[in-house]
Enzyme design. Structure first.
Site, PDB file in Angstrom:
ATOM      1  CD  GLU A 192      -9.991  -4.708  13.182  1.00 53.02           C
ATOM      2  OE1 GLU A 192      -8.819  -4.367  13.409  1.00 53.02           O
ATOM      3  OE2 GLU A 192     -10.359  -5.143  12.086  1.00 53.02           O
TER       4      GLU A 192
ATOM      5  NE  ARG B 149      -0.219  -3.442  13.495  1.00 57.32           N
ATOM      6  CZ  ARG B 149      -1.252  -3.957  12.833  1.00 57.32           C
ATOM      7  NH1 ARG B 149      -2.074  -3.177  12.172  1.00 57.32           N
ATOM      8  NH2 ARG B 149      -1.434  -5.261  12.789  1.00 57.32           N
TER       9      ARG B 149
ATOM     10  CG  HIS C   5      -3.693 -11.676  14.440  1.00 59.14           C
ATOM     11  ND1 HIS C   5      -4.790 -12.419  14.825  1.00 59.14           N
ATOM     12  CD2 HIS C   5      -4.188 -10.529  13.909  1.00 59.14           C
ATOM     13  CE1 HIS C   5      -5.894 -11.741  14.526  1.00 59.14           C
ATOM     14  NE2 HIS C   5      -5.555 -10.587  13.965  1.00 59.14           N
TER      15      HIS C   5
ATOM     16  CD  GLU D 131       4.760  -5.476   8.961  1.00 67.92           C
ATOM     17  OE1 GLU D 131       3.959  -5.704   8.037  1.00 67.92           O
ATOM     18  OE2 GLU D 131       5.116  -6.327   9.798  1.00 67.92           O
TER      19      GLU D 131
ATOM     20  NE  ARG E  47      -4.199  -7.544  16.590  1.00 71.69           N
ATOM     21  CZ  ARG E  47      -4.205  -7.090  15.337  1.00 71.69           C
ATOM     22  NH1 ARG E  47      -3.079  -6.982  14.663  1.00 71.69           N
ATOM     23  NH2 ARG E  47      -5.328  -6.731  14.760  1.00 71.69           N
TER      24      ARG E  47
ATOM     25  CB  ALA F  20      -2.747  -7.796  -1.271  1.00 71.96           C
TER      26      ALA F  20
ATOM     27  CB  ALA G 276      -4.590  -5.824   5.452  1.00 72.52           C
ATOM     28  CD  GLN G 277      -8.491 -12.182   7.219  1.00 73.57           C
ATOM     29  OE1 GLN G 277      -9.107 -12.201   8.276  1.00 73.57           O
ATOM     30  NE2 GLN G 277      -8.087 -13.282   6.603  1.00 73.57           N
TER      31      GLN G 277
ATOM     32  N   GLY H   5      -8.924  -3.610   7.847  1.00 74.08           N
ATOM     33  CA  GLY H   5      -9.273  -2.395   7.122  1.00 74.08           C
ATOM     34  C   GLY H   5      -8.408  -1.236   7.562  1.00 74.08           C
TER      35      GLY H   5
ATOM     36  CG  HIS I 292      -0.505  -9.964  12.303  1.00 76.14           C
ATOM     37  ND1 HIS I 292      -1.034 -10.501  11.154  1.00 76.14           N
ATOM     38  CD2 HIS I 292      -1.191  -8.800  12.528  1.00 76.14           C
ATOM     39  CE1 HIS I 292      -2.002  -9.705  10.707  1.00 76.14           C
ATOM     40  NE2 HIS I 292      -2.103  -8.658  11.511  1.00 76.14           N
TER      41      HIS I 292
ATOM     42  CG  LEU J 219      -1.826   1.150   1.435  1.00 73.48           C
ATOM     43  CD1 LEU J 219      -2.807   1.287   0.287  1.00 73.48           C
ATOM     44  CD2 LEU J 219      -2.594   1.010   2.745  1.00 73.48           C
TER      45      LEU J 219
HETATM   46  C1  SIN Z   1      -7.198  -8.359  11.651  1.00 73.23           C
HETATM   47  O1  SIN Z   1      -8.069  -8.205  10.803  1.00 73.23           O
HETATM   48  O2  SIN Z   1      -7.370  -8.977  12.690  1.00 73.23           O
HETATM   49  C2  SIN Z   1      -5.850  -7.788  11.392  1.00 73.23           C
HETATM   50  C3  SIN Z   1      -5.915  -6.336  11.346  1.00 73.23           C
HETATM   51  C4  SIN Z   1      -4.591  -5.741  11.669  1.00 73.23           C
HETATM   52  O3  SIN Z   1      -3.603  -6.464  11.777  1.00 73.23           O
HETATM   53  O4  SIN Z   1      -4.551  -4.542  11.871  1.00 73.23           O
END
Ligand code: SIN
Length: 521
Positions: free
Chosen positions: A115, A374, A234, A363, A280, A45, A47-48, A50, A339, A16
């Site tokens: 989140e 993070r 993660h 990153e 997290r 690409a 990344a789930q 957002g 992650h 990105l």
């Molecule tokens: C996730 O969708 O759990 C990952 C998002 C992130 O790492 O910021």
């Protein structure tokens, strides 16, 4: 070494940050060093979640900044948190204008996911878990239509050339032939926008090529590396034996999915008042503890989503189907996986590294935004904001000149990394520099990295990996406290007072490593 002079801005990486910066620099000529075809192999690409942004009128950038600082456990730079969160809205609007089909409510408002550790639902999303892929698709379309952007697909960066503390060139090779001899691109400015270090670990959610090489090559050239010990794990990677491990987005827990173990216990409730939506690092540590105790942690989406997971979180559903798991009927086995690297090449608020002519975003950088942990979905946001900052700064300092396309043919002449040595390095990092560390495991890791480097160091690409691994282990050894994602079982408490960021050169880390190696001889 063959050398080519160019007036193009060289951008390393194709995620990105790289593509956004290239578009913002247009019509200034740039060349993108992309190991794969655009869209393949970049963490962005995959990344789930957002992009985190205070888009709701009841939310605010100040609240987003406060959550960022709190999650980072005392080591976030509040000025950077303010800067990034204040720009968030503008970048979401720009991505929308570029064609990203963000999910919308019936009123046309953005659908926001919740989140962990966010005090508001503030993550803009696309088709549930497709944000990274869809944002990248929109940018790739635009990049392909921009004639001043040249993309060298199938190439990767190996080395920086430095003269009087200024970067004067970057050596690249064919990513499809790791025996190819490097070719030096001499350029006025290099923007590092490559990935992090997740793939240095045997259990990771990162795409296969992301093994700390970008941070490593900058460190080998003398750049200062900050916060290297802060590696984010993660909590909910699918524990199905795939490498890389597929991700089950935190947004599932935002929807109400719970974490249970093989005794049916919902274990997060006794660990943190926010239970599954605790920061997290807290959730990852507990998942790791449950796995270590043989209690097989699982993510249970059955009651909250049922069959809807298949349409609302298609990437997760697809990974489950591939592994014969029906998440509508059974919980999903999960494990903690490397992650995101909070640490990286230290940059200032103009995106500049400690070496001249070198800018960094995404990153591979350490801007001070993430601290020791993070905040979810701040990764893509930081890449956007610092890509803008780097592009503006480069445009202000580097003279613009027309520049022809670069033509390169590669010939053989390098030693590729040894696959077994890479596997051993990754096992070492997971076993000894993982979720929970102590002095003896970290020293063991440093000795093993030194041994692998001595035997397999003829490969420059492997040296880039071992450089980053050395920096992570050495700075983890020096941080004698537990903070955020850095958990020391021999120093379980936080040091009093404000947290300090760490700053290392590779030279410092190698000196420490040599001392540790001598201790046993
Ligand atoms: C996730 O969708 O759990 C990952 C998002 C992130 O790492 O910021």
């Amino acid at each position: 070494m063959k050398a080519i002079q160019t007036d193009r801005i060289v951008i390393v990486g194709a995620g990105l940050g790289a593509l956004y910066a290239a578009l913002l620099l247009a019509p200034r000529p740039v060349v993108i060093i992309s190991p794969e075809q655009l869209g393949e192999g970049a963490s962005s690409a995959w990344a789930q979640g957002g992009v985190a942004a205070a888009m709701d009128s009841a939310d605010s950038a100040q609240s987003h900044a406060a959550d960022t600082v709190k999650a980072g456990d005392g080591t976030v730079d509040p000025k950077v948190a303010d800067l990034v969160t204040q720009e968030a809205r503008e970048h979401v609007l720009k991505l929308t204008a570029l064609g990203t089909p963000f999910d919308r409510t019936e009123n046309g408002d953005y659908v926001m996911s919740r989140e962990a550790a966010h005090s508001f639902a503030r993550v803009v999303r696309v088709k549930g878990d497709q944000a990274g892929a869809e944002i990248m698709a929109a940018l790739i379309d635009e990049v392909r239509q921009t004639p001043t952007i040249q993309v060298l697909e199938g190439t990767m960066a190996l080395d920086l050339e430095v003269t009087d503390s200024h970067v004067t060139g970057i050596a690249i090779q064919s990513a499809d032939n790791l025996r190819s001899a490097p070719v030096m691109l001499r350029a006025n400015a290099v923007l590092m926008a490559g990935g992090g270090s997740g793939g240095l670990y045997a259990v990771t959610t990162n795409p296969p090529r992301i093994r700390g090489q970008v941070i490593g090559l900058a460190a080998r050239a003398g750049a200062v590396i900050a916060d290297a010990e802060f590696v984010q794990f993660h909590p909910t990677a699918l524990d199905v034996g795939e490498d890389p491990s597929p991700l089950a987005s935190e947004a599932l827990r935002g929807e109400g999915a719970t974490l249970i173990n093989n005794r049916g216990e919902r274990f997060m409730q006794s660990v943190h008042p926010d239970a599954e939506l605790a920061p997290r690092d807290v959730v990852a540590r507990e998942i790791f503890a449950q796995s270590q105790a043989g209690l097989r942690p699982m993510l249970d989406t059955r009651d909250v989503l049922g069959e809807a997971i298949k349409t609302e979180f298609p990437a997760v559903a697809k990974a489950c189907a591939r592994n014969n798991i029906d998440p509508a009927r059974e919980p999903i086995p999960v494990a903690a996986a490397a992650h995101y690297h909070m640490g990286g090449i230290r940059t200032d608020t103009e995106g500049r590294a400690s070496l001249g002519n070198l800018w960094v975003c995404g990153e591979a950088s350490s801007t001070g935004l993430h601290g020791a942990n993070r905040l979810a979905s701040n990764g893509l946001l930081e890449a956007l904001v610092f890509a803008r900052i780097c592009a503006t700064n480069i445009a202000a300092y580097v003279p613009e000149r027309a520049s022809p396309q670069i033509n390169i043919t590669f010939e053989d002449g390098s030693t590729p990394p040894d696959a077994k040595a890479v596997a051993e390095l990754r096992q070492t990092m997971t076993a000894h520099v993982g979720v929970v560390r102590d002095a003896s495991s970290l020293k063991r890791a440093l000795r093993k990295i030194a041994e692998l480097e001595a035997t397999f160091g003829a490969s420059v690409s492997f040296l880039n990996m071992t450089a980053t691994a050395t920096l992570i282990a050495a700075s983890a050894l020096c941080r004698e406290e537990s903070r955020g994602a850095h958990e020391r079982s021999d120093f379980p408490d936080r040091l009093p007072g404000d947290g300090q960021r760490s700053h290392f050169t590779l030279k410092d880390a190698l000196t420490l490593r040599a001392k540790i190696c001598e201790e046993t001889s």
